[in-house]
Scaffold this motif. Sequence first.
Motif: not given
Length: 1008
Positions: A531-550
């Motif tokens: 979890a710490l070393l991998d990359h993250q991808y958060w789609s701009p299309e994600d229905p969640q429009k207000t990420p809670y944190d980073d």
Amino acid sequence: MKSSLFSKFSSVVLFAVAFAPLSWADGESVPARDPKQPVDEAYTAKMKKYTTAPYFTSPLVDYLPASKSVPTPEVVLGDVAGAPGILPYPEEVYKYMRLLEKASPRVRVFSIGTTEEGREMIAVAVSSEENLNKLEENRARLAKLADPRSIQLHDAEADTIVAQSTPVYYITGTIHSPETGAPTALMELAYRLAVDESPYIKDIRDGVITLITPIVEVDGRARVVDIYKWHLAHPKEFYPPLIYWGKYVAHDNNRDAMGVTLKLTQNVLNTYVEWNAQVLHDLHESVPYLYDNTVGDGPYNAWIDPLLADEWNMIASRNVADMTKFGMPGVFTHGNFDTWSPGYLMFLAALHNGISRLYETFGNGNADTRERTLQPEEYARTWYKQNPPLPKALWSQRDNNNYEETGLLTSLHYFNENKRLFLKNFYLKAKRSVTKPSAEGPSAYVLPADEPRASLQAELLQTLQKQKVEISRAKSALTISLPVKKEKKKEEKPGETKDAKDEKKEPATRTFPAGSYVIRMDQPYSRTADALLDHQYWSPEDPQKTPYDDTAWSFSELFGVQVVRVTDAKILDAPMEKVTNVHAAGGVKGDGAIVAIVNHAEPALATLRYKLKDATMDAAEEAFESGGTKFTRGTFLIRDAKRADVESAARELGLQAIALGAVPSVKTHPVRAARIAYVHTWLSTQMEGWWRLALDSMQVPYDYMSTQAIAKIPDLRAKYDVILFPPVGINASATAIIQGLPTGWGNPLPWQNTPLTPNLVGKNDSTDDMRPGLGYDGLMKLQDFVNKGGVLVAVDDTAQFALTVGMGTGVSAARSERMKMVGAIVGTQLVDGASPIAYGYEEKISAYCDDGVIFSLSSIAGGRRRRRLGPDMRERPTGRGKKDEPDYAVGRVGSEIPEEAEAEIWEYPPVTDEQAHNNARVIPDANRARVVMRFANTKDLLVSGLLENGGDIAQHPAVLDMPVGQGHVVLFSINPIYRGETRGTYSLVLNTVMNFDNLNAGRKDASK
Ligand SMILES: [Zn+2]
């Protein structure tokens, strides 16, 4: 209206209570008191008095069982838990817990470490006497479930252990200091669990070990109680906001579960893991009345075992159902919290094969009883809030305690009822972590032994070791196959033939030298590392429009070291050994009077500079070679230091130094242990706290002062070389920084130690009134400091402040309305590698940025960069001919269009002859900012996380060195020092500090 609503609710509650015994769950004991056990009538009467409505309590907490031998919280509090006007200090809470321990064999108190300010943290275990007497045997059993390798992943053996084991449910209170209810709720909860003989509570006591840390942020608790005492003594005045919680950070103390840089995180993590607990349940206050936000909303963290998401739902659904059945309004579990970031304290459990849980209950910020009016979205009935909170209600700390205790008791009971399942899941999650390489991959992460940033590599590995991740080291060179990249099928057009020579062959294998670090994924905490070393991808299309944190945290990027994700399973068979304490090898090799240390932008270099503060150190302004070794630009050349001192410091810091026989013939300038003033506001200390933590951990000294103090120092430049002004963090405007809080009305807000507030200051700053800001006097002093040759470092909102008040010309700072960059990792690129700020960095650098301020350059003072035909016209205007042909005007011969000089976004636009004509505002080269780094091109901008409309910031300057007077203002759009995670970019700041009087080195157009 209020009263009729109240009476309606009351009748519902009476009905529910009257019939509860008949209708509770199948085979489960009823949540009701034991009629044979006497009740502490006086205590119970007071609880009832302080509960503001009958439906704000439950049959579990509307009485207190009496005990002849065990004291109630009243002995310490002087009143009942949750009584108005009472907030106990940590020592009072601990005193009570230790009284319980003394009076009851069902309670034990453990010291689990200290805080930054030296206060104790405790964990209180409550269970049956028998369970507590067999803690060690039980711990040994749970350890086998936690590490299934110890039983060869043998499911049948696991089942036997599960049947014999008592699970551990760990509850943590008040990490967020203004969320004040948990300590008293947990005092009373411990009492109930120890004393109550009702079958419902007895089930919990006999079946579960409840572990309680009543106060997580102990330093902050002491301060918030101080402020409350001040408030009670000055009831008609405004009381100071809690500007400091712990020594370093405020609310962000609950975002440290990845970096593990705060003591509270370390202590809770160690306790959680040493007890092999199954649950970590963290108590918060913000939302009416109880939001079990663990279920929340998507997207869920992509690295957790799906079994955990099911467990969240199981416990929460039953929790909500039980409390709803009790008639308690406003209990729900879906909501706007997403479970993406693993930075929260509770997530320590999620990443260590346990169950993370978090309550948001309702609180008033202290123990005052207040009428609270909610926002429409808070009291609206939604699909997940069928029994919403009341639009308006009188709310007390007792109400809060009733909700917290009821929620916890129903959770504990349900957990006990299903403990075999949860214990088995605990084992299964660990087992699935061990079998991760074959089940899902990857097989390992490798950190190569030839890493040039060895000390940073060690810091990353040490962080993983704090997380209890096992680190191994390859005994010999390792060759692994690289994953084959899938090629997109290209349609072959007729007539085109593939030219094999044109296609670059990707290497199929990679070899790592002996001694490379291997983080095996066949270990119980493989998911933590992944979890710490991998990359993250958060789609701009994600229905969640207000990420809670980073949305991103990839340590592999933020630490600036090589981390290779290996899918080849063969690596697990390679000979390797476990490393218990990772440390980068350092020391001095060779002979000679001058010692050189290659600059790879390791923060340890700054530690060395301050450690050997009397030694002469210079930086090479160009790369050079000596004795067959290549030295980078910025290489440290140390003279006049005892070799033994350099040797021991280099060894301690993991820096490789080489003694040179002769002084290399390269241009140098001194690197200095600059005198640092470090400025904070009285508006917020959250973001700057991370900077302080970083400087302290690197042993870089500084004078800490507020904006108010600046005006009082007669000559800043005489005392300091560099002023660090880290981000305020609340998008503070220049006006807010200068003016502070309004002083035209109200009363002073003192932040001082007094007999009434003995804990307020701690090791931080103080003032007799928090309200005034920098002021115009302070502003003049800052400007004077820079004009006289000082260097001001400003970041994000403080950078915007510096530009707004006119420190520097030709740079503007703006925010994009369209861009969405939520705590993301972005690509940046060096523009001017000869700048000392960039020493040790390579061409491309990943950096943390959160909707960073967008710098634009203009060659004309007061001017703004514009596209000549406006933003929508980048091509030729409408007219005759094809796109690349000239237009003409009818009736005359076409004229040649003069060629337009062009500039990249990160460059100053060329000044045309027309602009230059008699124009005093044209900025000469020497007065222009030096662009050290810029944001990457749009397509390379996103490294990890969420980015939408990144084109707005792409290619714009990210780090600027602005000459002002005799000094410099160094401006950052990225945040180089953040949450202990961004260590790869720390040196951008440290380089600025150490080269403060030579920032123009290597500048092409330098006039000075
Ligand atoms: Zn909170």
